[in-house]
Each structure stands twice: as structure tokens, then as C-alpha cells.
Design an enzyme around this catalytic site. Structure first.
Site, PDB file in Angstrom:
ATOM      1  N   GLU A 252       0.838  -1.198   0.000  1.00  0.00           N
ATOM      2  CA  GLU A 252       0.000   0.000   0.000  1.00  0.00           C
ATOM      3  C   GLU A 252       0.876   1.252   0.000  1.00  0.00           C
ATOM      4  O   GLU A 252       1.885   1.292   0.714  1.00  0.00           O
ATOM      5  CB  GLU A 252      -0.918   0.000   1.219  1.00  0.00           C
ATOM      6  CG  GLU A 252      -1.909  -1.164   1.217  1.00  0.00           C
ATOM      7  CD  GLU A 252      -2.851  -1.164   2.412  1.00  0.00           C
ATOM      8  OE1 GLU A 252      -2.699  -0.290   3.300  1.00  0.00           O
ATOM      9  OE2 GLU A 252      -3.737  -2.035   2.471  1.00  0.00           O
ATOM     10  N   HIS A 271      -7.926   1.311   1.794  1.00  0.00           N
ATOM     11  CA  HIS A 271      -7.748   0.975   3.208  1.00  0.00           C
ATOM     12  C   HIS A 271      -8.487   1.982   4.098  1.00  0.00           C
ATOM     13  O   HIS A 271      -7.904   2.617   4.974  1.00  0.00           O
ATOM     14  CB  HIS A 271      -6.255   0.942   3.572  1.00  0.00           C
ATOM     15  CG  HIS A 271      -5.971   0.122   4.803  1.00  0.00           C
ATOM     16  ND1 HIS A 271      -4.811  -0.590   4.969  1.00  0.00           N
ATOM     17  CD2 HIS A 271      -6.690  -0.104   5.935  1.00  0.00           C
ATOM     18  CE1 HIS A 271      -4.823  -1.224   6.137  1.00  0.00           C
ATOM     19  NE2 HIS A 271      -5.966  -0.941   6.738  1.00  0.00           N
TER      20      HIS A 271
END
Length: 307
Positions: A252, A271
């Protein structure tokens, strides 16, 4: 004595203000500010640099400012003090709401209606009642249990699987590898709530996705590395799975060239399913500090051995 704060770029100032209000006797020092290592009593961190926390000789406990603790894995220099995970009920509630959104979206075929709107098509899709749409939760820890309860409250038939034996009201619970296939093949949507550890990395593999019910859906809200990305893409590409909603990823931000971005069956969110707000989370952290000061036990603790 003072608090060392490092939320790794996620609004340190709000955390400083909330912690100062709730623990006024403990000055808050943001990581990078000038501080004497011996003054630090508690470290409240997220993705903190490996090797730094051993520099504070009077450290009594480490607090994770997120629900997970995998960012502590691999740091062999961590001092032998309790590592306390964040158990903010507001985070669990928000993650359950996110999961419920995707369950309802897949069950009630809202994505089909979005496509129809662009073509001005009036066509009501046939669906069954909620109790006939089966939802499976993989991982019945604190988050998974809350997700299971909330979705069950909306009338869905919910079951859950975990590596250890669990009991959740109104949820049929499976445990152990021998029951995983039976659990997977009966559900219309599987929701990943497994924490990441050496034992769960890529646990959701080719075998798992192939065992899921044909035409079912997959939702992931815990940690991306629990999922074998190639296995999931394979199940989607060959039509075994009808779609996926992914909020967490092994890397990420998700790399711009990753196939998930452009895949017609994948919904990507950054997220955000369980945002941590200092206004509520700091109250949980402060209460655990009070318990430690009194000598009372605190929960949940990070398992250093990855059980």
C-alpha cells in the site's frame, strides 16, 4: 516521564491534543522532536522505525495506534514490554458497516442497477430474501465477531471460520483446516477478517478460492497479505467468483500497474473501511495507560510469536 507518539503521518497533532487532554500528567513528544530517551514511559506508534524502541530504558509498554500489530513483526530489537493493540469499538463498528455495504451490494445487485442507469434500462432483478443469502466470515477475532454480529442483525444467514474454536451468538462456527472447505462451499460471500501472521500469510490461496461456491463474492477488510493475489485473480478470470471488494493490499498504496485497478470484477478502496479517529481511540489508549499505572491487566496484547 512522557509519551512518545508516532502515527506515521496520520494526524499526529489530533492524537497529541487528545492524549494531552486525557493524560495531562504525561507530556506527549512526537517522534523526531528533541527528547531524552530516559523520559519515555509509553510509546504510541504505527509503522515505527525498526530498532528505535529499544533506545528508551524506562519504556513500560508499546501501544499500536491501529487494529493490527504486524508492523512489529521482524523487529527482533523490541524490548520485553507489553505491546497493546488498539481495540476501539468505533473502528470495529465502521468495518462492520463497510462489510455490510458490500454484502447488500452483491445480494441486491446494486452494481447491475448502476450499469442499467447509464443505459436508461428499467429492469428489476430477481433476488432472494436475506436469510437465503449466506455470508461467511473468515477470522472470528474481535473485528470478525463484530462484523458477523452486525450482518446477522440485518437478517443474513451468517457463519464463521477460525483456526481456533469460537462461539458467536446466532453464528454457525467452524474451526480448523479440516472444516474450511465445508464452510467455504456453502456461502454466497466470504469476508476476510483474518489478522496477518506467519501462519495466515497467503492462507487464502488457490485451494481456498477454488473451494468457494461458484458465482460467490469475496470481500477483504483485514490485511492484504492474507490473500494470494494471483489465486484471487485466477478465480475471477475463469469466472469461478463473480466479484471482489478489496480494501487492503499486500503493498500500500496499491501500485499503479496492479491488475486490480482495471479489473472489471474488482472494487478497490484505499484501506478506509475502519478509519481510526483520535477522538475515540485516544480514550481507549488512555484507559489502558491508567490500568498499567494501577498494575491491572490490559487487552488485547500482540502475540510476538505469531500464533
Amino acid at each position: 516521564m512522557a509519551i512518545l507518539l508516532n502515527n506515521n503521518g496520520y494526524d499526529n497533532e489530533s492524537w497529541r491534543q487528545e492524549l494531552t487532554r486525557r493524560l495531562p500528567e504525561l507530556p506527549v513528544r512526537v517522534f523526531g522532536e528533541l527528547v531524552h530517551p530516559a523520559d519515555i514511559r509509553y510509546a504510541m506508534v504505527w509503522n515505527h522505525p525498526a530498532g528505535d524502541l529499544c533506545r528508551y530504558p524506562n519504556l513500560r509498554a508499546i501501544f499500536s495506534l491501529g487494529a493490527g500489530g504486524e508492523h512489529f513483526m521482524g523487529d527482533d530489537s523490541l524490548p520485553e514490554v507489553p505491546i497493546v493493540l488498539l481495540a476501539d469499538p468505533a473502528v470495529a463498528r465502521d468495518m462492520a458497516a463497510h462489510a455490510l455495504y458490500w454484502v447488500a451490494t452483491f445480494h441486491r445487485r446494486y452494481e447491475d442497477y448502476r450499469r442499467q442507469q447509464s443505459q436508461k434500462i428499467w429492469d428489476r432483478k430477481k433476488i432472494g430474501p436475506a436469510e437465503n443469502f449466506r455470508v461467511g466470515i473468515v477470522g472470528l477475532g474481535r473485528i470478525g465477531t463484530e462484523v458477523a454480529r452486525r450482518i446477522s442483525d440485518f437478517g443474513y444467514d451468517v457463519s464463521g471460520w477460525d483456526r481456533a474454536e469460537r462461539q458467536v451468538e446466532n453464528v454457525e462456527c467452524y474451526c480448523g483446516p479440516q472444516s474450511l472447505t465445508d464452510f467455504l462451499e456453502i456461502n454466497d460471500v466470504i469476508i476476510n477478517c483474518l489478522s496477518l501472521s506467519p501462519k495466515t500469510k497467503h492462507l487464502l490461496s488457490y485451494r481456498v478460492f477454488s473451494s468457494m461456491k461458484p458465482g460467490s463474492y469475496f470481500v477483504s477488510i483485514s490485511r492484504g497479505a492474507v490473500v494470494d493475489d494471483e489465486a484471487l485473480l485466477d478465480a475471477l478470470d475463469r469466472g469461478h467468483l463473480a466479484g471482489a471488494a478489496l480494501d487492503v493490499f499486500a503493498h500500500e498504496p496499491l501500485p499503479r500497474d496492479h491488475p486490480y485497478w482495471s479489473h472489471s470484477k474488482v472494487n478497490v478502496t484505499p484501506h478506509m473501511s475502519g478509519a481510526t479517529f483520535a477522538s475515540s481511540a485516544a480514550a481507549v489508549v488512555a484507559e489502558n495507560v491508567r490500568k498499567l499505572e494501577r498494575g491491572d491487566p490490559v487487552q488485547p496484547l500482540f502475540d510476538r510469536h505469531g500464533a
